[in-house]
Structures are given as structure tokens and as C-alpha cells.
Design a protein around this motif. Structure first.
Motif, PDB file in Angstrom:
ATOM      1  N   VAL A  70      16.440  14.904 -17.443  1.00 51.60           N
ATOM      2  CA  VAL A  70      16.902  14.133 -16.282  1.00 51.60           C
ATOM      3  C   VAL A  70      17.364  12.763 -16.765  1.00 51.60           C
ATOM      4  CG1 VAL A  70      15.372  15.266 -14.623  1.00 51.60           C
ATOM      5  CG2 VAL A  70      14.582  13.200 -15.757  1.00 51.60           C
ATOM      6  N   CYS A  71      18.280  12.170 -16.034  1.00 47.86           N
ATOM      7  CA  CYS A  71      18.641  10.784 -16.328  1.00 47.86           C
ATOM      8  C   CYS A  71      18.446   9.977 -15.047  1.00 47.86           C
ATOM      9  CB  CYS A  71      20.064  10.669 -16.868  1.00 47.86           C
ATOM     10  SG  CYS A  71      21.335  10.967 -15.644  1.00 47.86           S
ATOM     11  N   GLY A  72      18.477   8.677 -15.183  1.00 50.30           N
ATOM     12  CA  GLY A  72      18.185   7.794 -14.058  1.00 50.30           C
ATOM     13  C   GLY A  72      19.059   8.033 -12.848  1.00 50.30           C
ATOM     14  N   VAL A  73      20.369   8.159 -13.085  1.00 49.41           N
ATOM     15  CA  VAL A  73      21.295   8.327 -11.955  1.00 49.41           C
ATOM     16  C   VAL A  73      20.991   9.604 -11.177  1.00 49.41           C
ATOM     17  CG1 VAL A  73      23.730   8.403 -11.278  1.00 49.41           C
ATOM     18  CG2 VAL A  73      23.075   7.261 -13.382  1.00 49.41           C
ATOM     19  N   GLU A  74      20.802  10.699 -11.923  1.00 57.77           N
ATOM     20  CA  GLU A  74      20.504  11.982 -11.265  1.00 57.77           C
ATOM     21  C   GLU A  74      19.181  11.914 -10.518  1.00 57.77           C
ATOM     22  OE1 GLU A  74      22.377  14.576 -14.951  1.00 57.77           O
ATOM     23  OE2 GLU A  74      20.217  14.595 -14.591  1.00 57.77           O
ATOM     24  N   MET A  75      18.211  11.267 -11.151  1.00 55.86           N
ATOM     25  CA  MET A  75      16.895  11.178 -10.538  1.00 55.86           C
ATOM     26  C   MET A  75      16.953  10.364  -9.251  1.00 55.86           C
ATOM     27  SD  MET A  75      14.255  12.766 -11.465  1.00 55.86           S
ATOM     28  CE  MET A  75      13.322  12.872  -9.974  1.00 55.86           C
ATOM     29  N   MET A  76      17.805   9.351  -9.251  1.00 53.49           N
ATOM     30  CA  MET A  76      17.932   8.509  -8.065  1.00 53.49           C
ATOM     31  C   MET A  76      18.507   9.320  -6.902  1.00 53.49           C
ATOM     32  SD  MET A  76      18.544   4.600  -8.402  1.00 53.49           S
ATOM     33  CE  MET A  76      20.110   4.684  -9.198  1.00 53.49           C
ATOM     34  N   GLU A  77      19.509  10.162  -7.219  1.00 55.31           N
ATOM     35  CA  GLU A  77      20.105  11.026  -6.179  1.00 55.31           C
ATOM     36  C   GLU A  77      19.086  12.032  -5.666  1.00 55.31           C
ATOM     37  OE1 GLU A  77      23.562  12.835  -7.897  1.00 55.31           O
ATOM     38  OE2 GLU A  77      24.557  10.880  -8.093  1.00 55.31           O
ATOM     39  N   GLU A  78      18.353  12.612  -6.610  1.00 54.16           N
ATOM     40  CA  GLU A  78      17.348  13.609  -6.248  1.00 54.16           C
ATOM     41  C   GLU A  78      16.280  12.989  -5.328  1.00 54.16           C
ATOM     42  OE1 GLU A  78      16.918  16.699  -6.448  1.00 54.16           O
ATOM     43  OE2 GLU A  78      14.751  16.928  -6.191  1.00 54.16           O
ATOM     44  N   LEU A  79      15.843  11.796  -5.683  1.00 50.78           N
ATOM     45  CA  LEU A  79      14.807  11.142  -4.876  1.00 50.78           C
ATOM     46  C   LEU A  79      15.351  10.756  -3.501  1.00 50.78           C
ATOM     47  CD1 LEU A  79      13.160   9.074  -7.724  1.00 50.78           C
ATOM     48  CD2 LEU A  79      12.018  10.823  -6.354  1.00 50.78           C
ATOM     49  N   ARG A  80      16.604  10.408  -3.465  1.00 52.82           N
ATOM     50  CA  ARG A  80      17.242  10.065  -2.184  1.00 52.82           C
ATOM     51  C   ARG A  80      17.260  11.303  -1.280  1.00 52.82           C
ATOM     52  NH1 ARG A  80      21.864   6.458  -3.840  1.00 52.82           N
ATOM     53  NH2 ARG A  80      20.217   4.934  -4.171  1.00 52.82           N
ATOM     54  N   ARG A  81      17.568  12.447  -1.912  1.00 52.82           N
ATOM     55  CA  ARG A  81      17.581  13.721  -1.196  1.00 52.82           C
ATOM     56  C   ARG A  81      16.194  13.995  -0.568  1.00 52.82           C
ATOM     57  NH1 ARG A  81      16.879  19.060  -2.159  1.00 52.82           N
ATOM     58  NH2 ARG A  81      15.878  18.773  -4.158  1.00 52.82           N
ATOM     59  N   HIS A  82      15.167  13.556  -1.261  1.00 55.87           N
ATOM     60  CA  HIS A  82      13.802  13.743  -0.757  1.00 55.87           C
ATOM     61  C   HIS A  82      13.381  12.628   0.202  1.00 55.87           C
ATOM     62  CE1 HIS A  82      12.433  17.145  -3.129  1.00 55.87           C
ATOM     63  NE2 HIS A  82      12.890  16.590  -4.231  1.00 55.87           N
ATOM     64  N   GLY A  83      14.284  11.686   0.467  1.00 60.13           N
ATOM     65  CA  GLY A  83      13.971  10.630   1.427  1.00 60.13           C
ATOM     66  C   GLY A  83      13.408   9.349   0.838  1.00 60.13           C
ATOM     67  N   TYR A  84      13.447   9.214  -0.492  1.00 62.03           N
ATOM     68  CA  TYR A  84      12.978   7.977  -1.110  1.00 62.03           C
ATOM     69  C   TYR A  84      14.172   7.107  -1.454  1.00 62.03           C
ATOM     70  CZ  TYR A  84       8.635  10.569  -1.903  1.00 62.03           C
ATOM     71  OH  TYR A  84       7.496  11.303  -1.751  1.00 62.03           O
ATOM     72  N   GLU A  85      14.198   5.915  -0.863  1.00 62.69           N
ATOM     73  CA  GLU A  85      15.240   4.954  -1.217  1.00 62.69           C
ATOM     74  C   GLU A  85      14.695   4.111  -2.349  1.00 62.69           C
ATOM     75  OE1 GLU A  85      18.356   4.493  -0.457  1.00 62.69           O
ATOM     76  OE2 GLU A  85      18.374   6.170   0.951  1.00 62.69           O
ATOM     77  N   ILE A  86      15.071   4.463  -3.548  1.00 63.86           N
ATOM     78  CA  ILE A  86      14.530   3.726  -4.694  1.00 63.86           C
ATOM     79  C   ILE A  86      15.664   3.001  -5.398  1.00 63.86           C
ATOM     80  CG2 ILE A  86      14.616   5.813  -6.148  1.00 63.86           C
ATOM     81  CD1 ILE A  86      12.144   4.691  -7.610  1.00 63.86           C
ATOM     82  N   SER A  87      15.436   1.754  -5.720  1.00 65.24           N
ATOM     83  CA  SER A  87      16.490   0.956  -6.358  1.00 65.24           C
ATOM     84  C   SER A  87      16.426   1.175  -7.865  1.00 65.24           C
ATOM     85  CB  SER A  87      16.286  -0.521  -6.043  1.00 65.24           C
ATOM     86  OG  SER A  87      15.107  -0.966  -6.686  1.00 65.24           O
TER      87      SER A  87
ATOM     88  N   MET B 166       0.830  -1.206   0.000  1.00 68.24           N
ATOM     89  CA  MET B 166       0.000   0.000   0.000  1.00 68.24           C
ATOM     90  C   MET B 166       0.862   1.253   0.000  1.00 68.24           C
ATOM     91  SD  MET B 166      -3.296   1.119   0.429  1.00 68.24           S
ATOM     92  CE  MET B 166      -4.382   1.934   1.583  1.00 68.24           C
ATOM     93  N   LEU B 167       1.749   1.379   1.004  1.00 69.79           N
ATOM     94  CA  LEU B 167       2.637   2.542   1.081  1.00 69.79           C
ATOM     95  C   LEU B 167       3.508   2.651  -0.148  1.00 69.79           C
ATOM     96  CD1 LEU B 167       4.180   3.164   4.599  1.00 69.79           C
ATOM     97  CD2 LEU B 167       2.834   4.686   3.179  1.00 69.79           C
ATOM     98  N   ARG B 168       4.004   1.485  -0.588  1.00 71.07           N
ATOM     99  CA  ARG B 168       4.855   1.433  -1.759  1.00 71.07           C
ATOM    100  C   ARG B 168       4.134   2.008  -2.980  1.00 71.07           C
ATOM    101  NH1 ARG B 168       8.901  -1.412  -4.693  1.00 71.07           N
ATOM    102  NH2 ARG B 168       7.891  -1.863  -6.644  1.00 71.07           N
ATOM    103  N   GLU B 169       2.848   1.694  -3.090  1.00 73.41           N
ATOM    104  CA  GLU B 169       2.054   2.221  -4.205  1.00 73.41           C
ATOM    105  C   GLU B 169       1.938   3.739  -4.132  1.00 73.41           C
ATOM    106  OE1 GLU B 169      -1.984   0.694  -5.021  1.00 73.41           O
ATOM    107  OE2 GLU B 169      -1.079  -1.240  -4.536  1.00 73.41           O
ATOM    108  N   PHE B 170       1.678   4.256  -2.917  1.00 77.46           N
ATOM    109  CA  PHE B 170       1.601   5.714  -2.744  1.00 77.46           C
ATOM    110  C   PHE B 170       2.906   6.343  -3.190  1.00 77.46           C
ATOM    111  CE2 PHE B 170      -1.391   5.508   1.209  1.00 77.46           C
ATOM    112  CZ  PHE B 170      -2.452   5.206   0.390  1.00 77.46           C
ATOM    113  N   PHE B 171       3.995   5.787  -2.667  1.00 75.25           N
ATOM    114  CA  PHE B 171       5.302   6.391  -2.927  1.00 75.25           C
ATOM    115  C   PHE B 171       5.650   6.337  -4.406  1.00 75.25           C
ATOM    116  CE2 PHE B 171       6.755   5.536   1.706  1.00 75.25           C
ATOM    117  CZ  PHE B 171       5.977   6.603   2.130  1.00 75.25           C
ATOM    118  N   LEU B 172       5.238   5.260  -5.053  1.00 74.65           N
ATOM    119  CA  LEU B 172       5.516   5.183  -6.492  1.00 74.65           C
ATOM    120  C   LEU B 172       4.798   6.311  -7.235  1.00 74.65           C
ATOM    121  CD1 LEU B 172       5.671   1.553  -7.822  1.00 74.65           C
ATOM    122  CD2 LEU B 172       7.108   3.482  -8.471  1.00 74.65           C
ATOM    123  N   GLY B 173       3.601   6.620  -6.788  1.00 78.36           N
ATOM    124  CA  GLY B 173       2.863   7.744  -7.365  1.00 78.36           C
ATOM    125  C   GLY B 173       3.602   9.054  -7.122  1.00 78.36           C
TER     126      GLY B 173
END
Ligand SMILES: [Zn+2]
Length: 98
Positions: free
Chosen positions: A23-40, A1-8
Motif C-alpha cells: 500500500v502507499c499513502g495516497v491509496e491508503m488515504m482513498e481507502e480510508l475515505r471510502r470507510h468514512g475516515y477523513e484523514i489528512s 478521545m474519539l480521535r485516539e480511537f479512530f487512530l487505532g
């Protein structure tokens, strides 16, 4: 459930940044990490590909320092979706964060 919210939320972040510039994947991953999302990468890359396949992003492959990178920008459809999401987010924030 939470995972679905976060994906949105993550999709909205991607659209937002891709509407400001490429944007590219690597940059986006860093940006999302900065926002507190640990995305693989295993979640982020399929999400980028899906957004591209559905016409929200357009991708372009470039070779940077000998490595292929795919850069994305929001399309017109992506920008319209972002505008709609913005209105909904504003509504939601007003209600939930009251
Ligand atoms: Zn962001």
C-alpha cells in the motif's frame, strides 16, 4: 478521545491492507475515505512512518511517473499484531454490538 480511537482503527486498517499487498499513502488515504475516515496527509504519513519505525511495516521507495512513492508491506511482526488485534476486535464486537 474519539480521535485516539479512530487512530487505532486506522492503524488496524493499514496493517490489514499491508498484509494483503503493498500500500502507499495516497491509496491508503482513498481507502480510508471510502470507510468514512477523513484523514489528512499530516496524520496519515506520520502514522505510516511510525508503523515502519516500530517494525510493523517495511517500506520501499519507488519512482512512479517521475514521483517518489513509498510502498509498505506488513512484516512478520505486523502480521502477528494484526492477528492479535483481530481476536480483540472479535471480542469487542461481540460485547459492544450485542
Ligand atoms: Zn479497508
Amino acid at each position: 478521545m474519539l480521535r485516539e480511537f479512530f487512530l487505532g482503527f486506522i492503524k488496524v486498517h493499514i496493517l490489514y491492507h499491508a498484509s494483503k499487498g503493498r500500500v502507499c499513502g495516497v491509496e491508503m488515504m482513498e481507502e480510508l475515505r471510502r470507510h468514512g475516515y477523513e484523514i489528512s496527509p499530516g496524520t496519515l504519513y506520520p502514522t505510516l512512518h511510525l508503523l515502519e519505525r516500530e517494525g510493523y511495516l517495511e517500506g520501499e521507495t519507488q519512482v512512479v511517473a517521475g514521483r517518489r512513492r513509498r510502498y509498505y508491506r506488513a512484516t512478520g511482526k505486523g502480521r502477528r499484531a494484526l492477528e492479535e488485534a483481530r481476536a480483540k476486535i472479535r471480542e469487542l464486537v461481540e460485547e459492544v454490538l450485542e
